[in-house]
Design a protein around this motif. Sequence first.
Motif, PDB file in Angstrom:
ATOM      1  N   GLU A   1       0.945  -1.135   0.077  1.00  0.00           N
ATOM      2  CA  GLU A   1       0.036  -0.112   0.031  1.00  0.00           C
ATOM      3  C   GLU A   1       1.009   1.231  -0.072  1.00  0.00           C
ATOM      4  N   SER A   2       0.662   1.973  -0.954  1.00  0.00           N
ATOM      5  CA  SER A   2       1.833   3.167  -1.166  1.00  0.00           C
ATOM      6  C   SER A   2       1.535   4.599  -0.904  1.00  0.00           C
ATOM      7  N   HIS A   3       0.119   4.849  -0.708  1.00  0.00           N
ATOM      8  CA  HIS A   3      -0.266   6.156  -0.621  1.00  0.00           C
ATOM      9  C   HIS A   3      -0.501   6.662   0.883  1.00  0.00           C
ATOM     10  N   VAL A   4       0.164   7.456   1.079  1.00  0.00           N
ATOM     11  CA  VAL A   4       0.205   8.319   2.485  1.00  0.00           C
ATOM     12  C   VAL A   4      -1.261   8.656   3.166  1.00  0.00           C
ATOM     13  N   ASP A   5      -1.934   9.179   2.428  1.00  0.00           N
ATOM     14  CA  ASP A   5      -3.271   9.969   2.701  1.00  0.00           C
ATOM     15  C   ASP A   5      -4.244   8.554   2.875  1.00  0.00           C
ATOM     16  N   ARG A   6      -3.989   7.552   2.139  1.00  0.00           N
ATOM     17  CA  ARG A   6      -4.760   6.159   2.602  1.00  0.00           C
ATOM     18  C   ARG A   6      -4.279   5.912   4.006  1.00  0.00           C
TER      19      ARG A   6
ATOM     20  N   THR B   1      11.481   3.269   0.518  1.00  0.00           N
ATOM     21  CA  THR B   1      10.986   4.608   0.387  1.00  0.00           C
ATOM     22  C   THR B   1      12.090   5.620   1.251  1.00  0.00           C
ATOM     23  N   ASP B   2      12.350   6.779   0.783  1.00  0.00           N
ATOM     24  CA  ASP B   2      12.998   7.449   1.602  1.00  0.00           C
ATOM     25  C   ASP B   2      12.286   8.251   2.885  1.00  0.00           C
ATOM     26  N   GLU B   3      10.939   7.850   2.819  1.00  0.00           N
ATOM     27  CA  GLU B   3      10.142   8.522   4.083  1.00  0.00           C
ATOM     28  C   GLU B   3      10.522   7.552   5.206  1.00  0.00           C
TER      29      GLU B   3
ATOM     30  N   SER C   1      13.187   8.223  -3.743  1.00  0.00           N
ATOM     31  CA  SER C   1      12.527   9.370  -3.420  1.00  0.00           C
ATOM     32  C   SER C   1      11.402   9.190  -4.500  1.00  0.00           C
ATOM     33  N   ASN C   2      10.512  10.324  -4.561  1.00  0.00           N
ATOM     34  CA  ASN C   2       9.132  10.520  -5.241  1.00  0.00           C
ATOM     35  C   ASN C   2       9.478  10.125  -6.689  1.00  0.00           C
ATOM     36  N   ASN C   3       8.771   9.204  -7.292  1.00  0.00           N
ATOM     37  CA  ASN C   3       8.674   8.815  -8.632  1.00  0.00           C
ATOM     38  C   ASN C   3       7.633   9.613  -9.382  1.00  0.00           C
TER      39      ASN C   3
ATOM     40  N   GLU D   1      -4.015   9.542  -7.815  1.00  0.00           N
ATOM     41  CA  GLU D   1      -4.298  10.036  -6.647  1.00  0.00           C
ATOM     42  C   GLU D   1      -2.878  10.777  -5.988  1.00  0.00           C
ATOM     43  N   LYS D   2      -1.815  10.589  -6.610  1.00  0.00           N
ATOM     44  CA  LYS D   2      -0.818  10.911  -6.415  1.00  0.00           C
ATOM     45  C   LYS D   2      -0.417  12.440  -7.054  1.00  0.00           C
ATOM     46  N   LEU D   3       0.475  13.247  -6.548  1.00  0.00           N
ATOM     47  CA  LEU D   3       0.276  14.811  -6.786  1.00  0.00           C
ATOM     48  C   LEU D   3       0.303  14.914  -8.240  1.00  0.00           C
TER      49      LEU D   3
ATOM     50  N   PRO E   1       0.108  12.987 -11.384  1.00  0.00           N
ATOM     51  CA  PRO E   1      -0.987  12.548 -12.272  1.00  0.00           C
ATOM     52  C   PRO E   1      -2.428  13.307 -12.037  1.00  0.00           C
ATOM     53  N   LEU E   2      -2.732  13.437 -10.681  1.00  0.00           N
ATOM     54  CA  LEU E   2      -3.897  13.897 -10.021  1.00  0.00           C
ATOM     55  C   LEU E   2      -4.041  15.131 -10.675  1.00  0.00           C
ATOM     56  N   PHE E   3      -2.733  16.178 -10.599  1.00  0.00           N
ATOM     57  CA  PHE E   3      -2.777  17.609 -10.992  1.00  0.00           C
ATOM     58  C   PHE E   3      -2.953  17.667 -12.710  1.00  0.00           C
TER      59      PHE E   3
ATOM     60  N   PRO F   1      -5.880  21.066  -5.595  1.00  0.00           N
ATOM     61  CA  PRO F   1      -5.759  21.235  -4.131  1.00  0.00           C
ATOM     62  C   PRO F   1      -4.348  20.964  -3.323  1.00  0.00           C
ATOM     63  N   VAL F   2      -3.823  22.160  -3.177  1.00  0.00           N
ATOM     64  CA  VAL F   2      -2.385  22.418  -2.719  1.00  0.00           C
ATOM     65  C   VAL F   2      -2.609  22.154  -1.028  1.00  0.00           C
ATOM     66  N   TYR F   3      -2.001  21.276  -0.333  1.00  0.00           N
ATOM     67  CA  TYR F   3      -2.060  21.169   0.995  1.00  0.00           C
ATOM     68  C   TYR F   3      -1.289  22.127   1.511  1.00  0.00           C
ATOM     69  N   GLY F   4      -1.530  22.976   2.692  1.00  0.00           N
ATOM     70  CA  GLY F   4      -1.023  23.672   3.559  1.00  0.00           C
ATOM     71  C   GLY F   4      -0.530  24.874   2.727  1.00  0.00           C
TER      72      GLY F   4
ATOM     73  N   ASP G   1      12.164  15.069  -3.559  1.00  0.00           N
ATOM     74  CA  ASP G   1      12.811  14.906  -4.622  1.00  0.00           C
ATOM     75  C   ASP G   1      12.329  13.983  -5.661  1.00  0.00           C
ATOM     76  N   TRP G   2      12.281  14.303  -6.847  1.00  0.00           N
ATOM     77  CA  TRP G   2      11.501  13.798  -7.957  1.00  0.00           C
ATOM     78  C   TRP G   2      12.499  12.950  -8.908  1.00  0.00           C
ATOM     79  N   LEU G   3      12.152  11.703  -9.173  1.00  0.00           N
ATOM     80  CA  LEU G   3      12.777  10.690  -9.870  1.00  0.00           C
ATOM     81  C   LEU G   3      11.780  10.224 -11.069  1.00  0.00           C
TER      82      LEU G   3
ATOM     83  N   GLY H   1       0.307  15.642   9.951  1.00  0.00           N
ATOM     84  CA  GLY H   1       1.749  15.248   9.979  1.00  0.00           C
ATOM     85  C   GLY H   1       2.413  15.298   8.818  1.00  0.00           C
ATOM     86  N   HIS H   2       2.231  16.142   7.880  1.00  0.00           N
ATOM     87  CA  HIS H   2       3.019  16.277   6.811  1.00  0.00           C
ATOM     88  C   HIS H   2       4.378  16.616   6.904  1.00  0.00           C
ATOM     89  N   ASP H   3       5.246  15.789   6.355  1.00  0.00           N
ATOM     90  CA  ASP H   3       6.857  15.734   6.067  1.00  0.00           C
ATOM     91  C   ASP H   3       7.079  17.095   5.440  1.00  0.00           C
TER      92      ASP H   3
HETATM   93  O1  DAU Z   1       9.282   9.859  -1.075  1.00  0.00           O
HETATM   94  C1  DAU Z   1       8.617   8.632  -1.609  1.00  0.00           C
HETATM   95  C2  DAU Z   1       7.211   8.503  -1.388  1.00  0.00           C
HETATM   96  O2  DAU Z   1       6.654   9.472  -2.258  1.00  0.00           O
HETATM   97  C3  DAU Z   1       6.751   7.185  -1.604  1.00  0.00           C
HETATM   98  O3  DAU Z   1       7.205   6.362  -0.690  1.00  0.00           O
HETATM   99  C4  DAU Z   1       5.309   7.027  -1.681  1.00  0.00           C
HETATM  100  O4  DAU Z   1       4.647   5.665  -2.011  1.00  0.00           O
HETATM  101  C5  DAU Z   1       4.438   8.171  -2.479  1.00  0.00           C
HETATM  102  O5  DAU Z   1       3.295   8.266  -2.482  1.00  0.00           O
HETATM  103  C6  DAU Z   1       5.269   9.528  -2.506  1.00  0.00           C
HETATM  104  O6  DAU Z   1       4.587   9.928  -1.180  1.00  0.00           O
HETATM  105  P1  DAU Z   1       4.257  11.800  -1.051  1.00  0.00           P
HETATM  106  O7  DAU Z   1       3.360  11.776   0.237  1.00  0.00           O
HETATM  107  O8  DAU Z   1       5.370  12.595  -1.122  1.00  0.00           O
HETATM  108  O9  DAU Z   1       3.382  11.790  -2.524  1.00  0.00           O
HETATM  109  P2  DAU Z   1       2.063  12.366  -2.927  1.00  0.00           P
HETATM  110  O10 DAU Z   1       2.079  12.524  -4.136  1.00  0.00           O
HETATM  111  O11 DAU Z   1       0.935  11.901  -2.125  1.00  0.00           O
HETATM  112  O12 DAU Z   1       2.584  13.913  -2.498  1.00  0.00           O
HETATM  113  C7  DAU Z   1       3.638  14.696  -2.839  1.00  0.00           C
HETATM  114  C8  DAU Z   1       3.429  15.983  -2.188  1.00  0.00           C
HETATM  115  O13 DAU Z   1       2.364  16.780  -2.615  1.00  0.00           O
HETATM  116  C9  DAU Z   1       3.288  15.965  -0.538  1.00  0.00           C
HETATM  117  O14 DAU Z   1       3.988  17.128  -0.037  1.00  0.00           O
HETATM  118  C10 DAU Z   1       1.962  16.072  -0.463  1.00  0.00           C
HETATM  119  C11 DAU Z   1       1.522  17.057  -1.550  1.00  0.00           C
HETATM  120  N1  DAU Z   1      -0.004  16.966  -2.170  1.00  0.00           N
HETATM  121  C12 DAU Z   1      -0.371  15.851  -2.532  1.00  0.00           C
HETATM  122  C13 DAU Z   1      -1.626  15.578  -3.017  1.00  0.00           C
HETATM  123  C14 DAU Z   1      -2.071  14.093  -3.482  1.00  0.00           C
HETATM  124  C15 DAU Z   1      -0.600  18.116  -2.263  1.00  0.00           C
HETATM  125  O15 DAU Z   1      -0.168  19.294  -1.894  1.00  0.00           O
HETATM  126  N2  DAU Z   1      -1.913  17.816  -2.925  1.00  0.00           N
HETATM  127  C16 DAU Z   1      -2.566  16.637  -3.343  1.00  0.00           C
HETATM  128  O16 DAU Z   1      -3.387  16.535  -3.688  1.00  0.00           O
END
Ligand code: DAU
Length: 353
Positions: A87-92, A136-138, A189-191, A199-201, A203-205, A216-219, A226-228, A294-296
């Motif tokens: 299971e890979s999605h932090v929000d879930r 993951t780097d998390e 890091s983030n792929n 659902e990930k940033l 492709p969702l955007f 929807p930008v969090y905070g 870091d993106w790869l 708890g956003h890193d």
């Molecule tokens: O760092 C590696 C990790 O990257 C992986 O281990 C996880 O499986 C992978 O989901 C990813 O985790 P993040 O939480 O960093 O990815 P996410 O795409 O959910 O979010 C990226 C950043 O964007 C994070 O700071 C939260 C923010 N975000 C995300 C979503 C979905 C928003 O601001 N709005 C959003 O709608």
Amino acid sequence: MRDKKILITGGAGFIGSHVVRLFCNKYDQYKIFNLDKLTYAGNLENLEDIESFPNYKFIKGDVVDHDFINDLFDKEQFDSVIHLAAESHVDRSIEDPMAFINTNVFGTVNLLNAAKTIWNKDGKYAEQHLFYHVSTDEVYGSLGAEGLFTEDTSYDPKSPYSASKASSDHFVRAYANTYRMPIVITNCSNNYGANQFPEKLLPLFINNIKESKPLPVYGDGKYTRDWLWVNDHATAIDTVFHKGEKGETYNIGGFNEWMNIDLIKLLCKIMDHKLSRSKGTSEQLITYVKDRPGHDKRYAIDANKIKNKLGWEPSVTFEEGLEKTVDWYLENEKWLNNVTSGAYKEYYKKQYG
Ligand code: DAU
Ligand code: NAD
């Protein structure tokens, strides 16, 4: 290179499908078994181009299912495992931590046990045996404004997702220490790239911009990742699988830090151009929403060990990778519609409108 039977778990998911494709195309002599439960995140459409290859076999199954996993290892006698199923999605993970503990912790230990049982019958492992855990780097927690995660950074996971991945990493190392299991772990890091569930940033955007929906930008958006490019993660996994030293950990990253809001603005610019919309159109969709609990704050990877010791580096610049990614999503509307339909549709609608 000798024949090998390799079990890749989670091969129908985002990163796993790129790894399976790379291995099937590159290594005729290997037999690749893709074991996947096909959760909402797993999609066999990701692998349509290789499904008829003679060196590929798909197996539907759950890594948590003890009897099924033991029978499968007993029957197939895999030489190596590359374990991505999770299971890979932090929000879930914030909504439903148990699902993460089940698959990421119990599932990993189940696989370790099954591998140990068939590999260590007479007290020693063979040269081809390897349990590769994709992590993951998390697990390292959150950085301040300065510094990078190295392989020696202490674990400090802060979300249920990262705690479950840290726990599974600990079990993998414990099996190496206690049972001399040949293992490697990579922390990436983030792929981003093709076939990522929307659902990930990114492709969702991309999808929301295309449909002129809010972004929807969090905070305050001042969170750094870091993106790869996912294809580069797949080549890194190939490199570590073949050249990595057993027992070692390698960090994988893109040398490519972005603050979310800057990345989102860059994406908006690219999308305006691709969709022939006037400059600034997509940025107007940016909507600041409630922060992730708890956003890193910041992740940043020092990927010099894999670069210097194994000679791996990303093959594309971020600008090239992002443009390829945007093009892929714009050209693959059918894929996007399929993965957001059916059982997942209601959840997706509720979350993202
Ligand atoms: O760092 C590696 C990790 O990257 C992986 O281990 C996880 O499986 C992978 O989901 C990813 O985790 P993040 O939480 O960093 O990815 P996410 O795409 O959910 O979010 C990226 C950043 O964007 C994070 O700071 C939260 C923010 N975000 C995300 C979503 C979905 C928003 O601001 N709005 C959003 O709608
Ligand atoms: P994903 O969610 O896209 O895919 C996960 C796959 O695992 C899916 O195909 C799903 O069906 C399968 N799966 C889930 N539970 C299962 C179970 N119980 N049994 C069998 N299969 C199951 O994930 P992803 O983004 O491709 O990540 C793959 C791996 O890489 C994960 O271990 C993740 O922690 C790690 N990782 C991801 C990123 C990232 O940015 N996405 C970065 C670093 C590490």
